[in-house]
Design a protein around this motif. Sequence first.
Motif, PDB file in Angstrom:
ATOM      1  N   ARG A   1     -31.234  25.534 -61.735  1.00 53.91           N
ATOM      2  CA  ARG A   1     -31.274  24.225 -62.049  1.00 53.91           C
ATOM      3  C   ARG A   1     -31.128  23.298 -60.914  1.00 53.91           C
ATOM      4  O   ARG A   1     -31.922  22.186 -60.613  1.00 53.91           O
ATOM      5  CB  ARG A   1     -30.159  23.923 -63.171  1.00 53.91           C
TER       6      ARG A   1
ATOM      7  N   THR B   1     -29.478  28.423 -70.387  1.00 50.73           N
ATOM      8  CA  THR B   1     -29.193  27.040 -70.151  1.00 50.73           C
ATOM      9  C   THR B   1     -29.886  26.317 -69.257  1.00 50.73           C
ATOM     10  O   THR B   1     -29.975  25.176 -68.700  1.00 50.73           O
ATOM     11  CB  THR B   1     -27.797  27.465 -69.658  1.00 50.73           C
TER      12      THR B   1
ATOM     13  N   THR C   1     -33.879  31.726 -77.597  1.00 52.62           N
ATOM     14  CA  THR C   1     -32.760  31.710 -76.955  1.00 52.62           C
ATOM     15  C   THR C   1     -31.669  32.733 -77.604  1.00 52.62           C
ATOM     16  O   THR C   1     -31.075  33.594 -76.978  1.00 52.62           O
ATOM     17  CB  THR C   1     -32.179  30.444 -76.899  1.00 52.62           C
TER      18      THR C   1
ATOM     19  N   GLU D   1     -26.586  33.675 -69.173  1.00 49.29           N
ATOM     20  CA  GLU D   1     -26.615  32.211 -69.148  1.00 49.29           C
ATOM     21  C   GLU D   1     -27.920  31.617 -68.763  1.00 49.29           C
ATOM     22  O   GLU D   1     -28.039  30.532 -68.550  1.00 49.29           O
ATOM     23  CB  GLU D   1     -25.591  32.014 -68.063  1.00 49.29           C
TER      24      GLU D   1
END
Length: 686
Positions: A643, A124, A144, A121
């Motif tokens: 993030r 992302t 990716t 993950e």
Amino acid sequence: MALTYPWFLLGLLSLAIPIAIHLFELRRPKRVLFTNVGFIREVKLVTARQRKLKHLLVLLARVGFLTFLVLMFVQPYIPAPVADTNPKTLVGVVVDTSPSMQAGVNDEQSLFEQAVKQARELPTAYPATTSFVIPSALAQPLSTAAYQEAIDKLQVSGQGNTVSSNLIRLQREGRSAEQAFVFSDFQKNSFSIQALSKLDSTQQVFLVPVEGKEVQNVFVDSVWLDDAFVRSNTDMLLHIRLRNGGNVAVNNCQAKLYIGEKQAAVFRATVPLDQAVTSTVRVRLEGEQLTQCKIQLEDYPVVFDNNFYFTLQPSPKIKVLDVATKATATRQLYANEPLFSYAAAKPGSADYRQVEDANLIVIQDQERVDVGLRESLKRVVQRGGSVVIVPPAGAAGRASYDQLFEELGVGPVQWEKLGAAPVLREVAVPTTQNPFFKDVFGAQNRQPVMPKVSPILRWSRSGADIMRMRDGDGFLASYSSGKGTVYLFAAPFDDVYSDFTQHALFVPVMYRLAMQSYQRQQQPAYRLNQSTIALNVAERATAAKETEQVFKLSKDSSTFIPNQRLQAGMLRFDVPAEMRVPGFYKLTRNGQAIATVAFNFDKRESELATYSAADLRQLIGTNRPNIQVYDVSAGGSVAAKYRTERVGTPLWQYCLWAALACLLAEVLLLRFFRQVRAVEPMAVAA
């Protein structure tokens, strides 16, 4: 809050469209025909207030839809608390593939599966142009899609590198990587904070400990026999040491021992936390062939180390060559013991091929050593054999012995001058800590009587003094020479100079010298992560053409060709990186079986003590600002945490859901909030 594309706010001008429609909407008049008796019906109409409320709600829904649609393209976000202005173009990722990662986070998912999920993950949290690098034989930047495919192909391997070695490898292969993520259980016995000190201080490193629940884990620490020689058709005691590497004590763990295909023993053991327990079982080997053995444990939920594989090979006879001019005490000593293959040769008539083939050569009662014998003895020790030298009583050949000592690396040695009659002196009692005399001296209430000798040799230093005189001079010393050993006595075995051959200590000492000359052709078991393995295949490999000298390792349907080198009957090969599974592997050449080798996981992988996120932060301290620990034990993903911390919290998803909600509200208003006429009959008086 900040905006990613603020110029899309011009799209808010489209709000004028629904407002204009609302203001200029004209209600079309309806013509109603009724008779003069229509007043007998009651007509319920939507009032003007209801109609106005409906129009306002529809207008609000349309304005909300357009507003949130525009904000979705503007992409608002909550700024990250840690400013990261430089976009990252290359990110390194390390996923621990060592066997300890097979321990479980829960009953459905292992630590390795959790680490792979988190690593997959990771893209992302980065722009689509970011590349990723994984430590491998051919490390290169991956897109990716290629990165996620490579992550999915990762497998737990017995040759999995430690986290420390993977970090060093990543530093070498991905020098331009601005960031690195490490997903591991961070075992205490393999992870070292010193490995982080070797990283570039400008590179940001994120440690992600994947923590599991507390579990028990019993594994086989080691196995050994009382006797160094494995004898067939004879009962032997096999010692099995079990250790608990988990976090919980284990009660009544069942263990089964298989000798070949047969179950030889079953026992249960209670293993306290972080301790070892040794059990002893009686075993017997049938025949002279190598036997595959296995210890199987019933231990859950960690099962990757429940099987321990090893081999037992009955030992061949030790070849002893006695070079002497007359019958000696060693002839009766070795010839009557089935462990030894005894041969005698006279000086000058010795077969040098027989000399070079022997495991132990005893030189005694020989005036001088000729050149041919010296060269043969040198080759014996070079290949790993042993030589026992008993000096002669005469002085005629001492010069030849001095040359032999020099060529074998023995000395410096001094000879005693010949003169008066020899004076016998007592040998000192050996220390019980000397492994050479293990199990030789039992419990005694008084000082044992030792042999008496008259040394004619003296030396100032040696590799090891096995036996000494009471005054400190050496009587029996060992010297390393080449790959073998040279044993030197200080006195002849002649009765005038020694009564050692009549002493009870003579037999165990000479037996031990012969036994130490034996070299095992292979170990009972090896580790999958061993770099190089050496096997003596001189007696098992047959002559073949130069182009056919390729050794292969095979297990089931898998075959591996390792990097190998054969020299003087000794095969050295590297364990192939593709060999990941423990078990028995057959070593073959040209389809001919040469040996069977047992491989197991490194037992350090069974020690499940790990560093938690708090432990890692304490180890890192405050002097390494480029290293950060991400704790995901409470849930969530590393990508989401990154993030939030460094990219910010995007809000466009919420704008999309809000726009869809406004559109749904408009549909519901237009469908269910409409004008309704209800007509009810009234009674009329006659």
